[in-house]
Design an enzyme around this catalytic site. Sequence first.
Site, PDB file in Angstrom:
ATOM      1  N   ALA A 140       0.867  -1.178   0.000  1.00 16.77           N
ATOM      2  CA  ALA A 140       0.000   0.000   0.000  1.00 16.77           C
ATOM      3  C   ALA A 140       0.906   1.230   0.000  1.00 16.77           C
ATOM      4  O   ALA A 140       2.123   1.117   0.122  1.00 16.77           O
ATOM      5  CB  ALA A 140      -0.864  -0.021   1.248  1.00 16.77           C
ATOM      6  N   GLY A 192      -0.556  -4.897   0.459  1.00 21.86           N
ATOM      7  CA  GLY A 192      -1.678  -4.626  -0.443  1.00 21.86           C
ATOM      8  C   GLY A 192      -1.484  -5.277  -1.805  1.00 21.86           C
ATOM      9  O   GLY A 192      -2.459  -5.627  -2.480  1.00 21.86           O
ATOM     10  N   GLU A 197      -2.659  -8.745  -1.375  1.00 20.32           N
ATOM     11  CA  GLU A 197      -4.116  -8.744  -1.186  1.00 20.32           C
ATOM     12  C   GLU A 197      -4.828  -8.505  -2.521  1.00 20.32           C
ATOM     13  O   GLU A 197      -5.872  -9.084  -2.792  1.00 20.32           O
ATOM     14  CB  GLU A 197      -4.511  -7.681  -0.162  1.00 20.32           C
ATOM     15  CG  GLU A 197      -3.979  -8.030   1.220  1.00 20.32           C
ATOM     16  CD  GLU A 197      -4.386  -7.030   2.282  1.00 20.32           C
ATOM     17  OE1 GLU A 197      -3.977  -5.862   2.159  1.00 20.32           O
ATOM     18  OE2 GLU A 197      -5.113  -7.417   3.212  1.00 20.32           O
ATOM     19  N   GLU A 233       2.643  -6.394   7.004  1.00 20.63           N
ATOM     20  CA  GLU A 233       1.997  -5.297   7.751  1.00 20.63           C
ATOM     21  C   GLU A 233       2.318  -5.307   9.237  1.00 20.63           C
ATOM     22  O   GLU A 233       2.383  -4.255   9.884  1.00 20.63           O
ATOM     23  CB  GLU A 233       0.471  -5.357   7.566  1.00 20.63           C
ATOM     24  CG  GLU A 233      -0.039  -4.885   6.223  1.00 20.63           C
ATOM     25  CD  GLU A 233       0.006  -5.943   5.135  1.00 20.63           C
ATOM     26  OE1 GLU A 233       0.656  -6.999   5.333  1.00 20.63           O
ATOM     27  OE2 GLU A 233      -0.590  -5.717   4.070  1.00 20.63           O
TER      28      GLU A 233
END
Length: 693
Positions: free
Chosen positions: A63, A102, A105, A125
Site C-alpha cells: 500500500a 496490499g 491482497e 503489515e
Amino acid sequence: MSSSVSVANEGGVAILTIDNPPVNALSFHVREPLMQALIALQEEASVVAIVIACAGRTFVAGADITEFGRPVQQPELRAIVAALEAIAKPTVAAIHGTAFGGGLELVLGCHFRVADQGAKLGLPEVKLGLLPGGGGTVRLPRLVGAVKALRMIVSGTPIGADEAHGAGLVDAVFAGDLTTHAVNFAREMARKGGPFTPVRDRDEGLRETDLAAFDAEAADLAGKARGLEAPIACAQAVRNAVTLPFDEALAAERALFVKLVASDQSRAQRHLFFAEREAAKLPGNVVKRRIARVGVIGAGTMGGGIAMAFANGGFPVTLLETSQEALQRGLATIEKNYAVSVARRSLSEDAKRQRLGQFKGSIDHADLADCDLIVEAAFEDMAVKKEIFGKLDAVAKPGAILATNTSYLDIDEIAASTSRPQDVLGLHFFSPANVMKLLEIVRAQKTAPDALATVVDLARRIGKVAVVVGVCHGFVGNRMLAARGSELEALLLEGAAPSRIDKAFIDFGWPMGPFQMGDLAGLDIGWRNRKARGLTAVIADTLCEQGRFGQKTGRGFYLYENGSRTPVPDPEVEALIRDKAAEKGIAPRTIGADEIIERTLYPLVNEGAKILEEGIAARASDIDVVWVNGYGFPVGKGGPMFWAGLEGGARIVERLEYWHERTGKDVFKPAPLLKRMAETGSWEAGSTAGIRG
Ligand code: NAD
C-alpha cells in the site's frame, strides 16, 4: 488511460499494467484508474481474460503507507478486490519482484496467480504494527491453510515463488518473459471455460484445520510478541477466517485494522519505518568512492565480527593482527561462527567455504595497501589508535577511507595523527558486529562529504541500519546509555533490588534489564573503564573485586548455575547491597516501577535532547533508530524521543526538575530543547539542520 495504469489487448487477453515507480505502491492515483479499467474490461466483449501485471522492477510492493492514518480516498483496495472477484472472466496476476502487503491482497482477488521464479510474496503489515486490512487475513488461509497463513502474517516474512506454489498460493511459476507466460496461461484458462471460483468462495485450505493445533501455535507466537498488539490481532484475524463466515471475518479484520492503525504502537512502528529511511539520507549529491577491498585491524571480538559483516556482504577482507597467534585465533573464531550457522542451517557448506575464501590474514601493515576502506578495531586506547593511524597514513592508498570502531574516543584527535583527516571517520559497530543491525557512522570535523556518503551507502550494502552522528564521548548510543545508567547504583542502595529494576525494564518492553545486560556483556568492561577514568560504582566495583564478572564467571548481579543463562537473584548480592547502604546511612525503602522509569529513562530522553541541541544527531528520529536497533528500546514505543512525545514532554520536565532539586545531579537538569519540546509537542521545531562535524 492514466499514466499509472494502462491496458493492452493481446488477442483477446487484456493486459492491465500498473506503472507507479519505484515500487508500484497502491496510491490513490493507481487505485482509481485501476478500478475504472476493471469495470470497463468486465463489459468489454472482445476481452476473454485479464492479466494484471506491473512495469518496472517489481509487482505492487505494498500500500502507499504515507496514506495510513489519513482519511481514505475511494476506491479503497477492498473495493477493488471485491470488483475483481465479481468478474466472470478469468483474471490472472503476473507477479515478479515482490507482491507484498496490499500487493498480495490485490492478487488474492484474482482467480489465478502466476509468478516469476525469483518472486517473493508476503504480508509484512505486522512490522508496521498493523494487520493486512484488505482481506489478506481472510483470503490467504483459504489457499494455504490457517497455520501457514498464521506464520506468514504474524512473522511478516515473505516466501519465495516455489514455496508459494507448493502451498497453493501461486498456480504456476515461470522463468523468462512472465507477461507472455501469463497471457498464454490466461488464454488457456478462458479456453477451458468457467465458472471461475473467486478465492472468497474457495476453502481447500480450511477444510482440515486443526483448531487446537492452530491455537497452540498462535499462543506460542503471542508469547513472543512481547507486548506488541499487532501479532495478536493478526492471529485473531486468521482464526476468524476459520471460524466465521467470509463476510463476518472480513468485517472483523476491518475492525481490528481500524483499531491498530490508530494505536500508539503502530504510529511508533511507522515512525521507525520512515526514520530509518530518513537517517540514511545525506544532503547534496556527491560522487562516492569505490570500495573493492576492506581491511580490518584487530581480530578480537569486534574485528572478527566486522570482518564477517563485510565478507557476508561480498567484500574481500584483509584481517590484520599483531602476531600470527592472535591472527590464527581470530580466524579460528570466524570459522567456528560460520560452522555454527551451518549447523543451524542458516548457511550452506558452500556459502561457508565461499565466505571463508574472502579472508586474507596478515601481520604486516603493508598488506593493507590495496584496501579501499580500513576499519580499526584494536584496543580502546588513544595511544594504540594513534600509532595505528600513523602507520596507516604511511601505507594506505590515496583516497582510502580510514575508519575507527572506537566506542568513546575523540575521532578528531585520531584523525589528527594522520596527514589526511578528510579520509578519517568512525564506524561504530555493535556487538556481535556480524549480527547487530546498527552502525553509528561518526563524522569527524574534517571528514570529507564523499567519504561519508561512501560509507553510508556501504552500510546499506552490508545490511546495516546507518545513522550519521557527530563526535562526543560515546557518540549517541553509549553517551545516552551512560545517562540511563547514572542512577542505577543509587536505586540499588535505596532499596530496589537488581531483579526489581530489571523487571521494570522488561515490563516496559526491553528484552532485558540493565543488570542482566551487564552480566551478559561482562561487568569487568565497565569496571576497567571506570578505573581508567577515576570513577567508582560501589556495588558493581565490589562485585568485580570478588571476581563476579557476570555470566562468564557464573556470578555477577545474578547467579548462573551450571552454565545456565537464566539469571537467578542472589541473596549474597542483596546482602552486599544492604551492607553498603547501611555504611552510607541509607535506609532502604520500597521503590516502584514509576520511579525506576523516571530515574533511568527520563535522563535517557534528556541526554537525547542535549545531543540534539549540540548537533551530535541531526534529527530526533535518528536517535530513535540508534536506540531501537542498537540497544533494544521497544519498537512499539518508537524509540526514546518518540516515546517522550507519548509520555508527555511536560511530565518529563516536571519530574526531572523534581529529581534535580532532590539530588542536584546534572542528568536531571532538563535540557532547554526538552523544555521547548514540552511546550510545542515536537522535537523538530528545535532540531538542528545537520551534524556538527
Ligand atoms: P578485543 O580485545 O576483543 O580485540 C582487540 C584485538 O585487537 C586483539 O585481538 C588485539 O590483538 C588486536 N590488536 C591490538 N593492537 C593491535 C594493532 N596495533 N594492530 C593489530 N591488531 C591489534 O577488543 P574488542 O572488544 O574487539 O574492541 C575493539 C574496539 O572496538 C575497541 O575500540 C572497542 O572500544 C570497540 N568496540 C567494542 C565493542 C564491544 O562490545 N566489545 C562494541 C563497539 C566498539
